[in-house]
Design an enzyme around this catalytic site. Structure first.
Site, mmCIF file in Angstrom:
data_model
loop_
_atom_site.group_PDB
_atom_site.id
_atom_site.type_symbol
_atom_site.label_atom_id
_atom_site.label_comp_id
_atom_site.label_asym_id
_atom_site.label_seq_id
_atom_site.Cartn_x
_atom_site.Cartn_y
_atom_site.Cartn_z
ATOM 1 N N LYS A 120 24.686 25.376 25.171
ATOM 2 C CA LYS A 120 23.393 25.866 25.649
ATOM 3 C C LYS A 120 23.370 26.095 27.155
ATOM 4 C CE LYS A 120 19.480 23.651 24.623
ATOM 5 N NZ LYS A 120 18.468 22.867 23.888
ATOM 6 N N ARG B 177 5.231 16.558 26.728
ATOM 7 C CA ARG B 177 4.682 16.641 28.083
ATOM 8 C C ARG B 177 3.429 17.493 28.137
ATOM 9 N NH1 ARG B 177 9.795 18.952 30.902
ATOM 10 N NH2 ARG B 177 9.576 20.096 28.969
ATOM 11 N N HIS C 215 11.382 10.509 31.194
ATOM 12 C CA HIS C 215 12.253 9.978 30.132
ATOM 13 C C HIS C 215 12.223 8.447 30.146
ATOM 14 C CE1 HIS C 215 14.879 13.834 30.667
ATOM 15 N NE2 HIS C 215 14.189 13.965 29.548
ATOM 16 N N SER D 158 13.971 17.971 33.593
ATOM 17 C CA SER D 158 15.322 17.916 34.160
ATOM 18 C C SER D 158 15.668 19.247 34.820
ATOM 19 C CB SER D 158 16.346 17.612 33.059
ATOM 20 O OG SER D 158 16.105 16.345 32.516
HETATM 21 O O1 PNS Z 1 16.548 17.189 26.376
HETATM 22 P P1 PNS Z 1 16.562 18.372 25.441
HETATM 23 O O2 PNS Z 1 17.594 19.384 25.895
HETATM 24 O O3 PNS Z 1 15.193 18.966 25.246
HETATM 25 O O4 PNS Z 1 17.024 17.801 24.009
HETATM 26 C C1 PNS Z 1 17.268 18.658 22.916
HETATM 27 C C2 PNS Z 1 18.114 17.916 21.860
HETATM 28 C C3 PNS Z 1 19.383 17.384 22.511
HETATM 29 C C4 PNS Z 1 17.317 16.758 21.313
HETATM 30 C C5 PNS Z 1 18.445 18.907 20.710
HETATM 31 O O5 PNS Z 1 18.987 20.086 21.237
HETATM 32 C C6 PNS Z 1 19.419 18.303 19.695
HETATM 33 O O6 PNS Z 1 19.038 17.483 18.897
HETATM 34 N N1 PNS Z 1 20.712 18.688 19.798
HETATM 35 C C7 PNS Z 1 21.766 18.189 18.947
HETATM 36 C C8 PNS Z 1 22.173 19.209 17.873
HETATM 37 C C9 PNS Z 1 21.193 19.172 16.713
HETATM 38 O O7 PNS Z 1 21.032 18.181 16.034
HETATM 39 N N2 PNS Z 1 20.513 20.313 16.491
HETATM 40 C C10 PNS Z 1 19.566 20.447 15.416
HETATM 41 C C11 PNS Z 1 18.133 20.228 15.874
HETATM 42 S S1 PNS Z 1 17.629 21.454 17.036
#
Ligand code: PNS
Length: 161
Positions: free
Chosen positions: A41, A91, A17, A129
Protein backbone atom coordinates in the site's frame (compact mmCIF):
# COMPACT_ATOMS: atom_id res chain seq x y z
CA UNK A 1 -9.08 -14.92 29.37
CA UNK A 2 -10.57 -12.49 26.83
CA UNK A 3 -8.08 -11.21 24.27
CA UNK A 4 -8.40 -8.57 21.59
CA UNK A 5 -6.24 -7.58 18.64
CA UNK A 6 -5.64 -3.94 17.83
CA UNK A 7 -4.32 -3.94 14.26
CA UNK A 8 -2.80 -1.16 12.22
CA UNK A 9 0.11 0.14 10.22
CA UNK A 10 1.30 2.28 13.16
CA UNK A 11 3.73 4.20 10.95
CA UNK A 12 4.24 5.69 13.45
CA UNK A 13 2.13 5.00 16.54
CA UNK A 14 0.36 8.22 17.63
CA UNK A 15 -1.09 9.46 20.91
CA UNK A 16 -4.53 8.52 19.51
CA UNK A 17 -3.40 4.92 19.00
CA UNK A 18 -1.90 4.84 22.48
CA UNK A 19 -5.17 6.06 23.99
CA UNK A 20 -7.07 3.23 22.27
CA UNK A 21 -4.50 0.69 23.55
CA UNK A 22 -4.81 1.98 27.13
CA UNK A 23 -8.60 1.83 27.02
CA UNK A 24 -8.63 -1.62 25.38
CA UNK A 25 -6.28 -2.84 28.12
CA UNK A 26 -8.87 -1.92 30.76
CA UNK A 27 -11.71 -3.69 28.90
CA UNK A 28 -9.89 -6.88 27.85
CA UNK A 29 -7.58 -9.21 29.76
CA UNK A 30 -4.99 -9.13 27.00
CA UNK A 31 -4.35 -6.79 24.05
CA UNK A 32 -2.27 -7.76 21.04
CA UNK A 33 -1.10 -4.71 19.12
CA UNK A 34 -0.49 -6.18 15.68
CA UNK A 35 1.57 -4.24 13.16
CA UNK A 36 0.40 -5.38 9.74
CA UNK A 37 2.82 -5.28 6.89
CA UNK A 38 0.96 -3.23 4.31
CA UNK A 39 4.05 -2.74 2.18
CA UNK A 40 2.03 -3.05 -1.05
CA UNK A 41 0.00 0.00 0.00
CA UNK A 42 2.68 2.54 0.90
CA UNK A 43 6.37 3.02 1.51
CA UNK A 44 6.76 3.06 5.28
CA UNK A 45 8.64 5.71 7.21
CA UNK A 46 9.71 3.17 9.82
CA UNK A 47 10.47 -0.47 9.08
CA UNK A 48 8.25 -3.15 10.56
CA UNK A 49 10.94 -3.99 13.13
CA UNK A 50 11.39 -0.34 14.07
CA UNK A 51 7.63 0.05 14.56
CA UNK A 52 7.37 -3.08 16.71
CA UNK A 53 10.33 -1.95 18.84
CA UNK A 54 8.92 1.58 19.28
CA UNK A 55 5.46 0.32 20.23
CA UNK A 56 7.05 -2.17 22.64
CA UNK A 57 8.88 0.70 24.35
CA UNK A 58 5.75 2.84 24.44
CA UNK A 59 3.54 0.13 26.01
CA UNK A 60 6.18 -1.37 28.30
CA UNK A 61 4.33 -0.17 31.42
CA UNK A 62 1.25 -2.29 30.57
CA UNK A 63 1.51 -5.92 31.68
CA UNK A 64 -1.38 -7.10 29.51
CA UNK A 65 -0.29 -5.54 26.20
CA UNK A 66 1.77 -7.54 23.70
CA UNK A 67 3.19 -6.37 20.39
CA UNK A 68 3.48 -8.49 17.26
CA UNK A 69 3.88 -8.06 13.54
CA UNK A 70 2.24 -10.04 10.79
CA UNK A 71 2.60 -10.25 7.03
CA UNK A 72 -0.74 -11.87 6.18
CA UNK A 73 -4.44 -11.38 6.77
CA UNK A 74 -5.55 -9.96 10.09
CA UNK A 75 -8.17 -12.68 10.56
CA UNK A 76 -5.45 -15.34 10.19
CA UNK A 77 -3.36 -13.65 12.86
CA UNK A 78 -6.43 -13.53 15.10
CA UNK A 79 -7.21 -17.23 14.56
CA UNK A 80 -3.59 -18.24 15.24
CA UNK A 81 -3.84 -16.50 18.63
CA UNK A 82 -7.39 -17.67 19.47
CA UNK A 83 -8.68 -14.12 19.31
CA UNK A 84 -12.19 -13.38 18.09
CA UNK A 85 -12.39 -9.64 18.68
CA UNK A 86 -10.71 -6.88 16.68
CA UNK A 87 -10.69 -3.36 18.09
CA UNK A 88 -10.36 -0.17 16.06
CA UNK A 89 -10.65 3.52 16.87
CA UNK A 90 -13.05 5.80 15.02
CA UNK A 91 -11.68 9.33 14.76
CA UNK A 92 -14.40 10.92 12.68
CA UNK A 93 -17.42 10.00 10.59
CA UNK A 94 -15.36 9.70 7.41
CA UNK A 95 -13.42 6.83 9.02
CA UNK A 96 -16.65 4.89 9.35
CA UNK A 97 -17.01 3.90 5.68
CA UNK A 98 -13.66 2.16 5.33
CA UNK A 99 -13.80 0.81 8.86
CA UNK A 100 -17.24 -0.72 8.32
CA UNK A 101 -16.12 -2.30 5.04
CA UNK A 102 -13.08 -3.83 6.71
CA UNK A 103 -15.16 -5.09 9.65
CA UNK A 104 -17.79 -6.56 7.34
CA UNK A 105 -15.19 -8.09 5.03
CA UNK A 106 -13.36 -9.67 7.95
CA UNK A 107 -16.62 -10.94 9.46
CA UNK A 108 -17.67 -12.42 6.13
CA UNK A 109 -14.48 -14.43 5.70
CA UNK A 110 -14.27 -15.24 9.43
CA UNK A 111 -17.81 -15.22 10.91
CA UNK A 112 -16.55 -15.97 14.42
CA UNK A 113 -14.53 -12.73 14.46
CA UNK A 114 -16.18 -9.41 15.32
CA UNK A 115 -14.89 -5.85 15.23
CA UNK A 116 -15.59 -3.40 18.04
CA UNK A 117 -15.03 0.34 17.68
CA UNK A 118 -13.91 2.83 20.31
CA UNK A 119 -14.64 6.51 19.73
CA UNK A 120 -11.33 8.37 19.63
CA UNK A 121 -10.88 10.90 22.41
CA UNK A 122 -11.77 14.23 20.70
CA UNK A 123 -8.43 15.73 21.65
CA UNK A 124 -6.73 13.17 19.38
CA UNK A 125 -9.27 12.94 16.59
CA UNK A 126 -7.33 15.13 14.13
CA UNK A 127 -4.13 13.10 14.52
CA UNK A 128 -3.17 10.53 11.91
CA UNK A 129 0.08 8.76 11.14
CA UNK A 130 0.03 10.24 7.64
CA UNK A 131 -0.23 13.77 9.07
CA UNK A 132 2.69 13.00 11.38
CA UNK A 133 4.76 11.75 8.43
CA UNK A 134 3.90 14.86 6.43
CA UNK A 135 4.81 17.38 9.14
CA UNK A 136 7.97 15.49 10.03
CA UNK A 137 8.94 15.18 6.37
CA UNK A 138 8.96 18.97 6.13
CA UNK A 139 11.02 19.31 9.28
CA UNK A 140 8.20 20.30 11.66
CA UNK A 141 8.16 18.97 15.22
CA UNK A 142 5.41 16.43 15.90
CA UNK A 143 5.58 16.85 19.66
CA UNK A 144 2.01 16.50 20.99
CA UNK A 145 1.07 14.12 18.17
CA UNK A 146 3.11 11.08 19.17
CA UNK A 147 4.54 9.53 22.36
CA UNK A 148 7.87 11.07 23.45
CA UNK A 149 9.88 7.99 22.40
CA UNK A 150 8.48 8.25 18.88
CA UNK A 151 9.02 12.00 18.77
CA UNK A 152 12.69 11.45 19.57
CA UNK A 153 13.02 8.75 16.88
CA UNK A 154 11.44 11.11 14.32
CA UNK A 155 13.66 14.01 15.38
CA UNK A 156 16.70 11.75 14.96
CA UNK A 157 15.53 10.53 11.54
CA UNK A 158 14.78 14.00 10.19
CA UNK A 159 17.43 15.90 12.17
CA UNK A 160 14.70 18.08 13.73
CA UNK A 161 15.78 20.03 16.82
O1 PNS B 1 -3.48 1.74 10.37
P1 PNS B 1 -4.23 1.34 9.12
O2 PNS B 1 -3.32 1.43 7.92
O3 PNS B 1 -5.52 2.09 8.95
O4 PNS B 1 -4.63 -0.21 9.32
C1 PNS B 1 -5.23 -0.96 8.29
C2 PNS B 1 -5.08 -2.46 8.58
C3 PNS B 1 -3.60 -2.79 8.78
C4 PNS B 1 -5.83 -2.80 9.84
C5 PNS B 1 -5.67 -3.26 7.39
O5 PNS B 1 -5.13 -2.79 6.18
C6 PNS B 1 -5.41 -4.76 7.52
O6 PNS B 1 -6.05 -5.43 8.29
N1 PNS B 1 -4.40 -5.27 6.77
C7 PNS B 1 -4.00 -6.65 6.80
C8 PNS B 1 -4.49 -7.42 5.57
C9 PNS B 1 -5.95 -7.82 5.74
O7 PNS B 1 -6.31 -8.56 6.63
N2 PNS B 1 -6.80 -7.30 4.84
C10 PNS B 1 -8.21 -7.60 4.86
C11 PNS B 1 -9.02 -6.53 5.57
S1 PNS B 1 -8.93 -4.98 4.73
Amino acid sequence: MKSVVYPGSFDPITLGHLDIIKRAATIFDEVYVCVLNNSAKKTPLFSLDERVKMIGDVVSEFDNVKVASYGGLLVDFAKQHDINVIIRGLREITDAGTELSMAQGNHTVAPDIDTLFLATDPKYSFISSSMVREFAGYGRSVEGFVPDIVNKAINDKYKIN
